[in-house]
Design a protein around this motif. Structure first.
Motif, PDB file in Angstrom:
ATOM      1  N   SER A 100      -6.974 -11.011   1.725  1.00 63.72           N
ATOM      2  CA  SER A 100      -7.633  -9.784   1.292  1.00 63.72           C
ATOM      3  C   SER A 100      -7.537  -8.759   2.413  1.00 63.72           C
ATOM      4  N   ALA A 101      -7.595  -7.489   2.031  1.00 62.12           N
ATOM      5  CA  ALA A 101      -7.474  -6.436   3.040  1.00 62.12           C
ATOM      6  C   ALA A 101      -8.198  -5.187   2.562  1.00 62.12           C
ATOM      7  N   VAL A 102      -8.700  -4.412   3.522  1.00 63.09           N
ATOM      8  CA  VAL A 102      -9.293  -3.115   3.204  1.00 63.09           C
ATOM      9  C   VAL A 102      -8.408  -1.975   3.703  1.00 63.09           C
ATOM     10  N   ARG A 103      -7.366  -2.313   4.451  1.00 66.24           N
ATOM     11  CA  ARG A 103      -6.410  -1.332   4.938  1.00 66.24           C
ATOM     12  C   ARG A 103      -5.001  -1.888   4.745  1.00 66.24           C
ATOM     13  N   THR A 104      -4.050  -1.003   4.511  1.00 64.39           N
ATOM     14  CA  THR A 104      -2.680  -1.470   4.293  1.00 64.39           C
ATOM     15  C   THR A 104      -2.112  -2.156   5.530  1.00 64.39           C
ATOM     16  N   GLU A 105      -2.579  -1.746   6.707  1.00 68.90           N
ATOM     17  CA  GLU A 105      -2.076  -2.402   7.915  1.00 68.90           C
ATOM     18  C   GLU A 105      -2.548  -3.850   8.030  1.00 68.90           C
ATOM     19  N   HIS A 106      -3.575  -4.209   7.249  1.00 63.54           N
ATOM     20  CA  HIS A 106      -4.048  -5.594   7.245  1.00 63.54           C
ATOM     21  C   HIS A 106      -3.471  -6.392   6.083  1.00 63.54           C
ATOM     22  N   GLU A 180      -9.411   6.442   0.055  1.00 63.77           N
ATOM     23  CA  GLU A 180      -8.532   6.272   1.212  1.00 63.77           C
ATOM     24  C   GLU A 180      -7.741   4.969   1.115  1.00 63.77           C
ATOM     25  N   MET A 181      -8.414   3.894   0.687  1.00 64.58           N
ATOM     26  CA  MET A 181      -7.768   2.594   0.587  1.00 64.58           C
ATOM     27  C   MET A 181      -6.621   2.614  -0.421  1.00 64.58           C
ATOM     28  N   VAL A 182      -6.910   3.125  -1.611  1.00 64.38           N
ATOM     29  CA  VAL A 182      -5.933   3.077  -2.689  1.00 64.38           C
ATOM     30  C   VAL A 182      -4.803   4.079  -2.460  1.00 64.38           C
ATOM     31  N   ARG A 189       3.057   1.397   0.415  1.00 63.90           N
ATOM     32  CA  ARG A 189       3.554   0.054   0.067  1.00 63.90           C
ATOM     33  C   ARG A 189       4.944   0.169  -0.560  1.00 63.90           C
ATOM     34  N   GLN A 190       5.962  -0.009   0.246  1.00 66.78           N
ATOM     35  CA  GLN A 190       7.332   0.227  -0.190  1.00 66.78           C
ATOM     36  C   GLN A 190       7.831  -0.803  -1.200  1.00 66.78           C
ATOM     37  N   ASN A 191       7.214  -1.975  -1.237  1.00 62.94           N
ATOM     38  CA  ASN A 191       7.673  -3.026  -2.152  1.00 62.94           C
ATOM     39  C   ASN A 191       6.954  -2.975  -3.504  1.00 62.94           C
ATOM     40  N   LEU A 192       6.122  -1.956  -3.728  1.00 60.49           N
ATOM     41  CA  LEU A 192       5.375  -1.831  -4.983  1.00 60.49           C
ATOM     42  C   LEU A 192       6.332  -1.431  -6.104  1.00 60.49           C
TER      43      LEU A 192
END
Length: 291
Positions: A100-106, A180-182, A189-192
């Motif tokens: 799980s993550a709250v930031r894309t860097e995580h 901000e998260m979404v 997210r390049q693989n989306l």
């Protein structure tokens, strides 16, 4: 169509699961109709309604009404079975909660094709994801009766094929940093490969859904609308909402796939078709019959 002609079939056991931090307390048998082999035992019209719930509404349209968008994605039985094997854990094929993550860097590294599910709080997002993974009962998708339960981006890995992301719901009890998260996730997210925007099939598009559509259109994100809880709507109400949303998609959107997907996490209507579409957009079903 091959599916409608088949009286029985065996979905085939696909490769399967590995350990993960959200494992259920024990193996339970999949719910009724979770597997194609169970659906194919149904009477023909019931079988068609479970796999292609949108098409049963086509019979209610007036002659001459535009119905092409009701069946743009219409795979045959071999494609449906291939997709089911991806969602069924087995030896050598792990279907697991990843992190799980709250930031894309995580977030986990973007190594695989990815799809994400987003929608209003209480739209039935986690219930739908649990239904999709019902053939891998070791994977526990947490579902709460309290709207807004999901506060983080939850990543699930389907073998070496793709990842699926359960996003926090917007609207009631949304996380304070939801926007901000979404936004960061969708833009970075390049693989989306596809975003699945869930809409309550009983109440139709709401103001917050329009805001979500505007965001996806602004970012140029390919997406598809999924109408949930169709078991709770009368045929007349469902048809009204479907036609209204189809008109909205046709007139007001550019990045939305023209065909809507109707699902019931209770009756498993539309679940098999949605599995197949996910497999298709992630590049794991390159040849789809009748699509």
């Amino acid at each position: 169509m091959l599916l409608l002609r088949a009286a029985r079939g065996r979905a085939g056991s696909g490769p399967g699961p590995g350990p993960g931090p959200r494992l259920g307390p024990g193996r339970c048998p999949p719910p009724p109709l979770a597997a194609l082999s169970q659906v194919l035992r149904l009477e023909r019209s019931r079988r068609a309604a479970v796999v292609f719930p949108l098409q049963r509404l086509a019979r209610c349209l007036l002659p001459g009404a535009e119905a092409a968008a009701l069946s743009l994605f219409q795979p045959g039985l071999p494609a449906l079975r291939s997709a089911e094997r991806l969602f069924a854990a087995g030896p050598g094929h792990a279907v697991t909660y990843l992190s799980s993550a709250v930031r894309t860097e995580h977030a986990p590294p973007p190594a695989l094709p990815e799809v994400c599910f987003v929608g209003r709080s209480n739209v039935g997002k986690s219930s739908l994801i649990r239904a999709l993974f019902s053939l891998s009962p070791e994977v526990e998708v947490r579902v709460s009766k309290t709207p807004g339960h999901t506060k983080k981006m939850n990543f699930f890995k389907v073998g070496k094929y793709f990842t699926l992301v359960d996003m926090p719901g917007y609207g009631y009890r949304a996380p304070q940093d939801f926007v901000e998260m979404v936004e960061a996730y969708l833009q970075e997210r390049q693989n989306l490969k596809r975003t699945f925007l869930l809409v309550d099939g009983v109440v139709g598009l709401q103001k917050t859904d329009h805001i979500a559509v505007e965001m996806l259109e602004e970012f140029g994100i390919p997406y598809v609308m999924v109408l949930t809880k169709i078991d709770r709507a009368s045929k007349g109400l469902l048809l009204k909402n479907v036609l209204g949303i189809q008109e909205f998609v046709k007139e007001k959107t550019q990045g939305c796939f023209p065909q809507l997907f109707l699902v019931s996490s209770v009756e498993f209507s539309g679940i098999h078709l949605l599995r197949c579409f996910i497999a298709h957009v992630t590049g794991n079903l390159p040849a789809v019959e009748d699509s």
